[in-house]
Design a protein around this motif. Sequence first.
Motif, short mmCIF file in Angstrom:
data_model
loop_
_atom_site.label_atom_id
_atom_site.label_comp_id
_atom_site.label_asym_id
_atom_site.label_seq_id
_atom_site.Cartn_x
_atom_site.Cartn_y
_atom_site.Cartn_z
N HIS A 232 0.95 -1.15 0.07
CA HIS A 232 -0.07 0.01 0.05
C HIS A 232 0.88 1.32 -0.20
N THR B 46 -6.66 6.78 -0.61
CA THR B 46 -5.63 6.24 -1.64
C THR B 46 -6.65 6.11 -3.21
N ILE C 190 -6.07 -1.15 0.60
CA ILE C 190 -6.51 -0.03 -0.20
C ILE C 190 -8.01 -0.10 -0.81
#
Length: 275
Positions: free
Chosen positions: A136, A171, A158
Amino acid sequence: MLITTKYYDVPTKLDPNGSPVRIFVISPSVQNYPQAKFPGVIVFSEIYQVTGPVERFAGQIASHGYVVACPSVYHEFEGPEAIPYDVEGTDRGNKYKIEKRVEAYDEDATLATDLLMSLENCTGRIGATGMCLGGHLAFRAAFDPRVLASVCFFATDIHSATLGRGKNDDTLVRVRNGDLAGKGELVMIFGKQDTHVPRIGRDLIRTTLDDANVTASFLEVQAQHAFIRDEHSKGRWDAALTRSLFTFMMEVFERTMGRDLGPRGGSSGAPEHIC
């Protein structure tokens, strides 16, 4: 190629305790060529910091001709030593993972990139990779335009947006907002038997990248979580598959930042018809 290892304690701004982040640097060593320069790669670790398997993985990259930086990202909570692969260590690592602020993870990535670019033996062409939590973090490192390629192994959290304090990272929101547009190449590698990132989560990541027109490759292999870890893998380590995907990763690094290609242009200059 032989390698050497040292570390740098780099000051941070976001650590409330004022603790530096320790960044281990593994460099190629070519006899009689003291001014040799190499591309750089950041290796982000799993929740256990820089363990033996992570250091060996980083050392293999370095031995192929890359300066490798491995940040110990839990400096807010304890020293740079590796966290044990046991129940207590797993609980501790998972606890830190959601106590650390997302922007502090990003600061560590920026500092690792800054460090590599400052080193006399680094060309300034940077890539990133990592596993689990580190996958990540390698993904987020790709938001930095200086990072030309990121190869992410079984990146966790994520799809669920649960990284960092408050378990509410941005993200995929940033991907949808175009923050990876025109940036480096991204590679996502997942095991189909990975219970940490189920199929619906993998599909979400892939679709989000495709919809945002990100330059990305998406690989799903017959493996469990942490299949590249050669120690305390709970029977999940697949050495042959790891070797194959390591070769794939090195091809990506060699192609994208392993050599200086000059400024990026809009046309390849290739002829229109090739048989």
